[in-house]
Design a protein around this motif. Structure first.
Motif, mmCIF file in Angstrom:
data_model
loop_
_atom_site.group_PDB
_atom_site.id
_atom_site.type_symbol
_atom_site.label_atom_id
_atom_site.label_comp_id
_atom_site.label_asym_id
_atom_site.label_seq_id
_atom_site.Cartn_x
_atom_site.Cartn_y
_atom_site.Cartn_z
ATOM 1 N N LEU A 1 -76.932 -33.381 38.819
ATOM 2 C CA LEU A 1 -75.922 -33.788 37.835
ATOM 3 C C LEU A 1 -76.513 -34.538 36.639
ATOM 4 O O LEU A 1 -75.786 -35.161 35.864
ATOM 5 N N ASP A 2 -77.854 -34.481 36.493
ATOM 6 C CA ASP A 2 -78.534 -35.137 35.358
ATOM 7 C C ASP A 2 -78.268 -36.634 35.305
ATOM 8 O O ASP A 2 -78.062 -37.197 34.223
ATOM 9 N N LEU A 3 -78.233 -37.281 36.455
ATOM 10 C CA LEU A 3 -78.037 -38.736 36.475
ATOM 11 C C LEU A 3 -79.322 -39.399 36.955
ATOM 12 O O LEU A 3 -80.042 -38.848 37.788
ATOM 13 N N GLU A 4 -79.585 -40.590 36.418
ATOM 14 C CA GLU A 4 -80.777 -41.336 36.841
ATOM 15 C C GLU A 4 -80.582 -41.831 38.276
ATOM 16 O O GLU A 4 -79.474 -42.249 38.635
ATOM 17 N N LYS B 1 -65.225 -29.296 34.653
ATOM 18 C CA LYS B 1 -64.349 -29.048 33.509
ATOM 19 C C LYS B 1 -65.170 -28.444 32.361
ATOM 20 O O LYS B 1 -64.733 -27.519 31.681
ATOM 21 N N MET B 2 -66.385 -28.987 32.187
ATOM 22 C CA MET B 2 -67.250 -28.499 31.113
ATOM 23 C C MET B 2 -67.665 -27.051 31.378
ATOM 24 O O MET B 2 -67.631 -26.212 30.485
ATOM 25 N N TRP B 3 -68.046 -26.769 32.648
ATOM 26 C CA TRP B 3 -68.464 -25.406 32.983
ATOM 27 C C TRP B 3 -67.302 -24.427 32.820
ATOM 28 O O TRP B 3 -67.489 -23.305 32.369
ATOM 29 N N ALA B 4 -66.104 -24.883 33.211
ATOM 30 C CA ALA B 4 -64.932 -24.002 33.088
ATOM 31 C C ALA B 4 -64.591 -23.766 31.620
ATOM 32 O O ALA B 4 -64.039 -22.728 31.257
ATOM 33 N N ASN C 1 -66.558 -33.762 38.479
ATOM 34 C CA ASN C 1 -65.288 -33.307 37.891
ATOM 35 C C ASN C 1 -65.466 -32.985 36.414
ATOM 36 O O ASN C 1 -64.946 -31.997 35.904
ATOM 37 N N LYS C 2 -66.228 -33.874 35.729
ATOM 38 C CA LYS C 2 -66.475 -33.687 34.300
ATOM 39 C C LYS C 2 -67.261 -32.398 34.063
ATOM 40 O O LYS C 2 -66.933 -31.600 33.191
#
Ligand SMILES: [Zn+2]
Length: 316
Positions: free
Chosen positions: A96-99, A158-161, A154-155
């Protein structure tokens, strides 16, 4: 004052006790009391104390064994939590590209809470308490982390959709794809003008699909694009569909990826039935092929390239 009956005088007469007698009686009383006390103590110790100690020893041994079980359970819980933390940092957060969270973040606040254990006098209990506190703290941090992952997921969903990832015209209807994007000679105007999208040639009336979730920002007629629909996908992305024979959505309407929004036509400045399709990112035209090609399987992509290679002009 004590009295005693005198048979000779037939009277009760006071008994006179001398200080010596009183001292003697007091000494006798103390001696008896001391003897009874010490004797009782010896009897108590010899009779009851060993039994108590045995029971106490057994209880202590039982407690120690139970503490060992408790420590093992705490260690096991700690290991399981560690595995979860590791997965969180090394897998979920990477995807998810999180540190990843560092150890100090994971143990934040532990020091302050440890002070509460200072009032516990038994080392075994104190140690278990501190261990349980650390676990509780790590669990709280991990729960927060999982909550953050869920929100991020969730974000992203939504972005992928919302991403314009599919073709606006199905390959079964597609007879030609004009992949020219950029400067080219306009087929009707006769001068060089940028072509900001792709042209999908298909029979009049073939369905046109929204390529990602979003909301219709414009659905109207224009001289150049004819019947056109603009869809705002959020995240800086917008798609535009032109030359429709008609659109079947209205401004403000929410659309889902794959939903039919209109039909292929020849309205506006167009030389034949086709869909003119544009993608904008942050207000700048980008080549739509960079988006939807990732959503195609190999056969679909080969078909698309084959169709695209047949054309060298745009239809606008
Ligand atoms: Zn075009």
């Amino acid at each position: 004052m004590r009295y005693i009956y005198n048979a000779e005088t037939c009277k009760y007469e006071p008994v006179i006790v001398s200080p010596k007698d009183a001292a003697k009686k007091l000494f006798q009383f103390l001696a008896i009391t001391f003897t009874l006390g010490v004797g009782g103590l010896i009897y108590f110790n010899s009779t009851f104390a060993p039994v108590d100690e045995t029971i106490q020893t057994q209880i202590n041994q039982g407690l120690k064994a139970e503490w060992q079980v408790l420590y093992k359970q705490l260690d096991r819980a700690s290991d399981q939590l560690h595995a979860l933390e590791h997965n969180d940092d090394q897998n979920y957060r990477v995807i998810l590209d999180l540190e990843p969270l560092d150890q100090s973040q994971r143990e934040a606040g532990v020091g302050g809470r440890e002070k509460a254990s200072e009032s516990i006098m038994y080392p075994l209990v104190r140690q278990a308490y501190e261990q349980a506190e650390k676990l509780k703290n790590r669990l709280e941090i991990e729960a927060q982390s999982l909550q953050q992952l869920q929100e991020e997921l969730n974000k992203k969903e939504k972005m992928w959709a919302s991403r314009p990832a599919i073709q606006p015209v199905s390959n079964k209807d597609l007879t030609r794809l004009h992949t020219l994007f950029g400067l080219r000679m306009h087929p009707l105007l006769g001068y060089v003008r940028p072509h900001n999208g792709l042209d999908f040639t298909a029979p009049q009336g073939a369905p046109i699909y929204a390529t990602g979730d979003g909301s219709v920002s414009i659905a109207q007629y224009s001289e150049s694009l004819g019947n056109m629909v603009f869809v705002d996908h959020g995240f800086g992305l917008q798609t535009r569909y032109g030359h429709m024979t008609k659109s079947i959505v209205h401004a403000g309407e929410r659309v889902k990826r794959g939903q039919v929004i209109g039909y292929v036509g020849n309205t506006g400045t167009s030389v034949g039935p086709h869909l003119h399709y544009e993608v904008l990112y942050q207000g700048t035209y980008v080549n739509p092929i960079n988006f939807f090609q990732r959503d195609l399987n190999n056969r679909e992509y080969e078909k698309l390239i084959e169709i695209g290679s047949q054309s060298v002009t745009s239809l606008d």
